[in-house]
Motif scaffolding. Structure first.
Motif, PDB file in Angstrom:
ATOM      1  N   GLY A 129       0.756  -1.188  -0.034  1.00  0.00           N
ATOM      2  CA  GLY A 129      -0.006  -0.140   0.238  1.00  0.00           C
ATOM      3  C   GLY A 129       0.915   1.230  -0.122  1.00  0.00           C
ATOM      4  O   GLY A 129       0.390   2.036  -0.776  1.00  0.00           O
ATOM      5  N   LEU A 130       1.892   1.380   1.026  1.00  0.00           N
ATOM      6  CA  LEU A 130       2.796   2.348   0.833  1.00  0.00           C
ATOM      7  C   LEU A 130       3.633   2.475  -0.494  1.00  0.00           C
ATOM      8  O   LEU A 130       3.714   3.669  -1.192  1.00  0.00           O
ATOM      9  N   GLY A 131       3.920   1.305  -1.341  1.00  0.00           N
ATOM     10  CA  GLY A 131       4.425   1.559  -2.559  1.00  0.00           C
ATOM     11  C   GLY A 131       3.337   2.290  -3.420  1.00  0.00           C
ATOM     12  O   GLY A 131       3.690   3.131  -4.223  1.00  0.00           O
ATOM     13  N   LYS A 132       2.279   1.855  -3.353  1.00  0.00           N
ATOM     14  CA  LYS A 132       1.236   2.249  -4.258  1.00  0.00           C
ATOM     15  C   LYS A 132       1.097   3.736  -4.047  1.00  0.00           C
ATOM     16  O   LYS A 132       0.780   4.659  -4.956  1.00  0.00           O
ATOM     17  N   LEU A 133       0.902   4.079  -2.755  1.00  0.00           N
ATOM     18  CA  LEU A 133       0.473   5.573  -2.383  1.00  0.00           C
ATOM     19  C   LEU A 133       1.581   6.571  -2.886  1.00  0.00           C
ATOM     20  O   LEU A 133       1.532   7.597  -3.235  1.00  0.00           O
ATOM     21  N   THR A 134       2.895   5.987  -2.669  1.00  0.00           N
ATOM     22  CA  THR A 134       4.060   6.781  -3.308  1.00  0.00           C
ATOM     23  C   THR A 134       4.455   6.851  -4.562  1.00  0.00           C
ATOM     24  O   THR A 134       5.424   7.335  -5.061  1.00  0.00           O
ATOM     25  N   GLY A 135       3.764   5.801  -5.408  1.00  0.00           N
ATOM     26  CA  GLY A 135       4.145   5.540  -6.677  1.00  0.00           C
ATOM     27  C   GLY A 135       5.596   4.649  -6.803  1.00  0.00           C
ATOM     28  O   GLY A 135       6.270   4.913  -7.889  1.00  0.00           O
ATOM     29  N   ASP A 136       5.956   4.197  -5.863  1.00  0.00           N
ATOM     30  CA  ASP A 136       7.239   3.398  -5.871  1.00  0.00           C
ATOM     31  C   ASP A 136       6.967   1.876  -6.180  1.00  0.00           C
ATOM     32  O   ASP A 136       6.498   1.143  -5.163  1.00  0.00           O
ATOM     33  N   GLU A 137       7.037   1.530  -7.430  1.00  0.00           N
ATOM     34  CA  GLU A 137       6.642   0.082  -7.871  1.00  0.00           C
ATOM     35  C   GLU A 137       7.481  -0.827  -7.456  1.00  0.00           C
ATOM     36  O   GLU A 137       6.996  -2.035  -6.990  1.00  0.00           O
ATOM     37  N   LYS A 138       8.798  -0.522  -6.993  1.00  0.00           N
ATOM     38  CA  LYS A 138       9.531  -1.615  -6.284  1.00  0.00           C
ATOM     39  C   LYS A 138       9.123  -2.186  -4.833  1.00  0.00           C
ATOM     40  O   LYS A 138       8.815  -3.117  -4.488  1.00  0.00           O
ATOM     41  N   THR A 139       8.814  -1.002  -4.380  1.00  0.00           N
ATOM     42  CA  THR A 139       8.373  -1.256  -2.791  1.00  0.00           C
ATOM     43  C   THR A 139       6.943  -1.796  -3.041  1.00  0.00           C
ATOM     44  O   THR A 139       6.601  -2.865  -2.258  1.00  0.00           O
ATOM     45  N   GLU A 140       5.897  -1.473  -3.920  1.00  0.00           N
ATOM     46  CA  GLU A 140       4.774  -2.145  -3.967  1.00  0.00           C
ATOM     47  C   GLU A 140       4.751  -3.696  -4.457  1.00  0.00           C
ATOM     48  O   GLU A 140       4.243  -4.532  -3.748  1.00  0.00           O
ATOM     49  N   GLU A 167       7.590  -5.658  -4.006  1.00  0.00           N
ATOM     50  CA  GLU A 167       8.200  -6.264  -2.649  1.00  0.00           C
ATOM     51  C   GLU A 167       7.027  -6.352  -1.768  1.00  0.00           C
ATOM     52  O   GLU A 167       6.971  -7.658  -1.201  1.00  0.00           O
ATOM     53  N   GLY A 168       6.219  -5.561  -1.512  1.00  0.00           N
ATOM     54  CA  GLY A 168       5.223  -5.995  -0.265  1.00  0.00           C
ATOM     55  C   GLY A 168       4.431  -7.140  -1.015  1.00  0.00           C
ATOM     56  O   GLY A 168       4.017  -8.036  -0.172  1.00  0.00           O
ATOM     57  N   ALA A 169       3.755  -6.963  -2.266  1.00  0.00           N
ATOM     58  CA  ALA A 169       2.849  -8.101  -2.698  1.00  0.00           C
ATOM     59  C   ALA A 169       3.656  -9.715  -2.811  1.00  0.00           C
ATOM     60  O   ALA A 169       3.264 -10.327  -2.305  1.00  0.00           O
ATOM     61  N   ALA A 170       5.012  -9.461  -3.081  1.00  0.00           N
ATOM     62  CA  ALA A 170       5.773 -10.554  -3.153  1.00  0.00           C
ATOM     63  C   ALA A 170       5.770 -11.103  -1.443  1.00  0.00           C
ATOM     64  O   ALA A 170       5.645 -12.316  -1.462  1.00  0.00           O
ATOM     65  N   GLU A 171       6.199 -10.398  -0.409  1.00  0.00           N
ATOM     66  CA  GLU A 171       5.988 -10.689   0.890  1.00  0.00           C
ATOM     67  C   GLU A 171       4.891 -11.133   1.393  1.00  0.00           C
ATOM     68  O   GLU A 171       4.783 -12.217   2.369  1.00  0.00           O
ATOM     69  N   LYS A 172       3.797 -10.931   0.866  1.00  0.00           N
ATOM     70  CA  LYS A 172       2.343 -11.028   1.154  1.00  0.00           C
ATOM     71  C   LYS A 172       2.321 -12.570   0.592  1.00  0.00           C
ATOM     72  O   LYS A 172       1.596 -13.422   1.481  1.00  0.00           O
ATOM     73  N   VAL A 173       2.423 -12.887  -0.928  1.00  0.00           N
ATOM     74  CA  VAL A 173       2.274 -13.957  -1.072  1.00  0.00           C
ATOM     75  C   VAL A 173       3.224 -15.207  -0.343  1.00  0.00           C
ATOM     76  O   VAL A 173       2.508 -16.248  -0.241  1.00  0.00           O
ATOM     77  N   VAL A 174       4.402 -14.939  -0.261  1.00  0.00           N
ATOM     78  CA  VAL A 174       5.145 -15.861   0.425  1.00  0.00           C
ATOM     79  C   VAL A 174       4.776 -16.265   1.772  1.00  0.00           C
ATOM     80  O   VAL A 174       4.937 -17.321   2.061  1.00  0.00           O
ATOM     81  N   SER A 175       4.405 -15.082   2.814  1.00  0.00           N
ATOM     82  CA  SER A 175       3.865 -15.692   3.911  1.00  0.00           C
ATOM     83  C   SER A 175       2.656 -16.281   3.798  1.00  0.00           C
ATOM     84  O   SER A 175       2.292 -17.194   4.715  1.00  0.00           O
ATOM     85  N   LYS A 176       1.859 -16.216   2.800  1.00  0.00           N
ATOM     86  CA  LYS A 176       0.536 -17.039   2.490  1.00  0.00           C
ATOM     87  C   LYS A 176       0.806 -18.411   2.367  1.00  0.00           C
ATOM     88  O   LYS A 176       0.349 -19.370   2.958  1.00  0.00           O
ATOM     89  N   VAL A 177       1.932 -18.528   1.520  1.00  0.00           N
ATOM     90  CA  VAL A 177       2.262 -19.754   0.964  1.00  0.00           C
ATOM     91  C   VAL A 177       2.885 -20.607   2.129  1.00  0.00           C
ATOM     92  O   VAL A 177       2.509 -21.783   2.405  1.00  0.00           O
TER      93      VAL A 177
END
Length: 67
Positions: free
Chosen positions: A17-28, A30-40
């Motif tokens: 969300g922070l990445g989306k808010l700031t327009g930082d695609e890398k952070t966005e 990374e956050g999505a990847a972290e979320k998926v990894v933890s769900k797996v």
């Protein structure tokens, strides 16, 4: 379902969300990847627990039949 994995999912969501808010695609991403990894990890642990429970049930049934 572990609290640790849930916290990691929340952390990933916040980072995404922070990445989306700031327009930082890398952070966005990374956050999505972290979320998926933890769900797996959470799903894998749940599956492991289910298999262990099934094995214990079979062992108990075999032991009961032997008595």
């Amino acid at each position: 379902m572990s609290l640790e994995e849930k916290l990691e999912q929340v952390k990933g969501s916040v980072k995404e969300g922070l990445g989306k808010l700031t327009g930082d695609e890398k952070t966005e991403k990374e956050g999505a990847a972290e979320k998926v990894v933890s769900k797996v990890k959470e799903v894998a642990k749940d599956a492991k627990d289910a298999v262990e429970g099934a094995v214990d049930g079979v062992k108990k049934a075999i032991k009961k039949d032997e008595e």
